[in-house]
Write a protein that holds these residues in place. Structure first.
Motif, PDB file in Angstrom:
ATOM      1  N   MET A   1       0.662  -1.100  -0.079  1.00 43.29           N
ATOM      2  CA  MET A   1       0.041   0.056  -0.037  1.00 43.29           C
ATOM      3  C   MET A   1       0.925   1.368   0.011  1.00 43.29           C
ATOM      4  SD  MET A   1      -3.170  -0.682  -0.368  1.00 43.29           S
ATOM      5  CE  MET A   1      -4.095  -1.913  -0.431  1.00 43.29           C
ATOM      6  N   GLY A   2       0.337   2.367  -0.060  1.00 36.71           N
ATOM      7  CA  GLY A   2       0.789   3.570  -0.165  1.00 36.71           C
ATOM      8  C   GLY A   2       1.096   4.494   1.058  1.00 36.71           C
ATOM      9  N   ARG A   3       2.219   5.311   0.999  1.00 37.74           N
ATOM     10  CA  ARG A   3       2.648   6.247   2.010  1.00 37.74           C
ATOM     11  C   ARG A   3       1.872   7.422   1.740  1.00 37.74           C
ATOM     12  NH1 ARG A   3       8.405   5.952   1.060  1.00 37.74           N
ATOM     13  NH2 ARG A   3       7.723   6.989  -0.582  1.00 37.74           N
ATOM     14  N   ILE A   4       1.062   8.053   2.545  1.00 32.95           N
ATOM     15  CA  ILE A   4       0.249   9.132   2.362  1.00 32.95           C
ATOM     16  C   ILE A   4       0.358  10.170   3.187  1.00 32.95           C
ATOM     17  CG2 ILE A   4      -2.420   9.856   2.089  1.00 32.95           C
ATOM     18  CD1 ILE A   4      -2.976   7.140   1.263  1.00 32.95           C
ATOM     19  N   LEU A   5       0.450  11.424   2.871  1.00 34.85           N
ATOM     20  CA  LEU A   5       0.898  12.536   3.683  1.00 34.85           C
ATOM     21  C   LEU A   5      -0.368  13.436   3.925  1.00 34.85           C
ATOM     22  CD1 LEU A   5       2.257  14.666   5.365  1.00 34.85           C
ATOM     23  CD2 LEU A   5       3.278  15.651   3.311  1.00 34.85           C
ATOM     24  N   VAL A   6      -1.247  13.476   4.847  1.00 38.48           N
ATOM     25  CA  VAL A   6      -2.404  14.315   5.184  1.00 38.48           C
ATOM     26  C   VAL A   6      -2.071  15.488   5.677  1.00 38.48           C
ATOM     27  CG1 VAL A   6      -4.500  14.274   6.423  1.00 38.48           C
ATOM     28  CG2 VAL A   6      -3.669  11.944   5.555  1.00 38.48           C
ATOM     29  N   VAL A   7      -2.425  16.491   5.019  1.00 38.53           N
ATOM     30  CA  VAL A   7      -2.320  17.817   5.248  1.00 38.53           C
ATOM     31  C   VAL A   7      -3.691  18.542   5.578  1.00 38.53           C
ATOM     32  CG1 VAL A   7      -1.100  20.012   4.788  1.00 38.53           C
ATOM     33  CG2 VAL A   7      -0.302  17.930   3.847  1.00 38.53           C
ATOM     34  N   GLU A   8      -3.951  18.930   6.936  1.00 32.45           N
ATOM     35  CA  GLU A   8      -5.340  19.445   7.407  1.00 32.45           C
ATOM     36  C   GLU A   8      -5.123  20.192   8.784  1.00 32.45           C
ATOM     37  OE1 GLU A   8      -8.654  20.598   8.017  1.00 32.45           O
ATOM     38  OE2 GLU A   8      -8.696  19.340   6.464  1.00 32.45           O
ATOM     39  N   ASP A   9      -5.401  21.249   8.809  1.00 34.21           N
ATOM     40  CA  ASP A   9      -5.413  22.155  10.172  1.00 34.21           C
ATOM     41  C   ASP A   9      -6.343  21.602  11.294  1.00 34.21           C
ATOM     42  OD1 ASP A   9      -7.440  23.312   8.184  1.00 34.21           O
ATOM     43  OD2 ASP A   9      -7.151  25.012   9.447  1.00 34.21           O
ATOM     44  N   GLU A  10      -7.565  21.066  10.845  1.00 34.81           N
ATOM     45  CA  GLU A  10      -8.666  20.515  11.853  1.00 34.81           C
ATOM     46  C   GLU A  10      -8.091  19.230  12.567  1.00 34.81           C
ATOM     47  OE1 GLU A  10     -11.107  22.255  12.826  1.00 34.81           O
ATOM     48  OE2 GLU A  10     -10.718  24.205  11.496  1.00 34.81           O
ATOM     49  N   PRO A  11      -7.751  19.188  13.718  1.00 35.62           N
ATOM     50  CA  PRO A  11      -7.453  18.000  14.272  1.00 35.62           C
ATOM     51  C   PRO A  11      -8.408  16.710  13.888  1.00 35.62           C
ATOM     52  CG  PRO A  11      -6.988  19.684  15.890  1.00 35.62           C
ATOM     53  CD  PRO A  11      -7.845  20.266  14.470  1.00 35.62           C
ATOM     54  N   ASP A  12      -9.706  16.950  14.170  1.00 36.49           N
ATOM     55  CA  ASP A  12     -10.731  15.909  13.945  1.00 36.49           C
ATOM     56  C   ASP A  12     -10.766  15.403  12.488  1.00 36.49           C
ATOM     57  OD1 ASP A  12     -11.449  16.311  16.554  1.00 36.49           O
ATOM     58  OD2 ASP A  12     -13.169  17.500  16.117  1.00 36.49           O
ATOM     59  N   LEU A  13     -10.704  16.272  11.531  1.00 33.08           N
ATOM     60  CA  LEU A  13     -10.501  16.022  10.122  1.00 33.08           C
ATOM     61  C   LEU A  13      -9.237  15.056   9.962  1.00 33.08           C
ATOM     62  CD1 LEU A  13     -12.051  18.948   8.574  1.00 33.08           C
ATOM     63  CD2 LEU A  13     -13.179  16.719   8.718  1.00 33.08           C
ATOM     64  N   ARG A  14      -8.331  15.580  10.391  1.00 34.26           N
ATOM     65  CA  ARG A  14      -7.105  14.942  10.126  1.00 34.26           C
ATOM     66  C   ARG A  14      -6.986  13.585  10.892  1.00 34.26           C
ATOM     67  NH1 ARG A  14      -3.854  19.069  11.902  1.00 34.26           N
ATOM     68  NH2 ARG A  14      -3.417  18.034  13.974  1.00 34.26           N
ATOM     69  N   PHE A  15      -7.660  13.235  11.865  1.00 31.37           N
ATOM     70  CA  PHE A  15      -8.018  12.043  12.608  1.00 31.37           C
ATOM     71  C   PHE A  15      -8.752  11.000  11.877  1.00 31.37           C
ATOM     72  CE2 PHE A  15     -10.447   9.346  15.174  1.00 31.37           C
ATOM     73  CZ  PHE A  15      -9.547   8.226  15.753  1.00 31.37           C
ATOM     74  N   MET A  16      -9.986  11.602  11.135  1.00 34.80           N
ATOM     75  CA  MET A  16     -10.717  10.768  10.164  1.00 34.80           C
ATOM     76  C   MET A  16     -10.060  10.400   9.187  1.00 34.80           C
ATOM     77  SD  MET A  16     -12.649  11.001   7.318  1.00 34.80           S
ATOM     78  CE  MET A  16     -12.567  12.854   6.848  1.00 34.80           C
ATOM     79  N   LEU A  17      -9.202  11.238   8.339  1.00 33.48           N
ATOM     80  CA  LEU A  17      -8.475  10.923   7.096  1.00 33.48           C
ATOM     81  C   LEU A  17      -7.436   9.970   7.645  1.00 33.48           C
ATOM     82  CD1 LEU A  17      -8.132  14.476   5.843  1.00 33.48           C
ATOM     83  CD2 LEU A  17      -9.331  12.756   4.903  1.00 33.48           C
ATOM     84  N   ARG A  18      -6.731  10.003   8.525  1.00 36.68           N
ATOM     85  CA  ARG A  18      -5.843   9.003   9.134  1.00 36.68           C
ATOM     86  C   ARG A  18      -6.445   7.685   9.406  1.00 36.68           C
ATOM     87  NH1 ARG A  18      -1.107   7.642  11.847  1.00 36.68           N
ATOM     88  NH2 ARG A  18      -0.202   9.438  12.074  1.00 36.68           N
TER      89      ARG A  18
END
Length: 119
Positions: A1-18
């Motif tokens: 699978m891939g290595r993904i960098l998530v760039v998001e200033d909202e902690p809740d959205l960052r957690f959901m994306l992770r």
């Protein structure tokens, strides 16, 4: 699978994306703004950058511009996920918030499969 960098200033959205990406078997790194993301990209280049557009310090528009301008990072696929998706000039794909998790994963995995060019 891939290595993904998530760039998001909202902690809740960052957690959901992770969570969406790790459940699908991807390795995820996170940044809260574009400046932090650039440092991480140069430290360990990801296979895909998933970025918000409207963020403090450095927004997603500037992040995308800098990634595309650098020959080392120009080929990394970029997915913009933002309410302001129309500002995602030079991203490989864009999703408007709110989006469905299945749609997010399908677009991200399509970009991972296709890549953007020779890395």
């Amino acid at each position: 699978m891939g290595r993904i960098l998530v760039v998001e200033d909202e902690p809740d959205l960052r957690f959901m994306l992770r969570r969406v990406f790790t459940r699908a078997g991807h390795e995820v790194t996170e940044a809260g703004n574009g400046a932090a993301a650039l440092a991480l990209v140069h430290e360990s280049p990801p296979d895909l950058v998933v970025t918000d557009i409207m963020m403090p310090v450095m927004d997603g528009v500037e992040l995308i511009r800098r990634l595309r301008a650098d020959p080392v990072t120009a080929a990394i696929p970029i997915l913009s996920v933002s309410g302001d998706w129309h500002l995602a000039v030079n991203a490989d794909a864009a999703l408007a918030k709110p989006y469905k998790h299945a749609e997010l994963l399908a677009v991200a995995e399509g970009l991972l499969r296709e890549g953007r060019g020779t890395k």
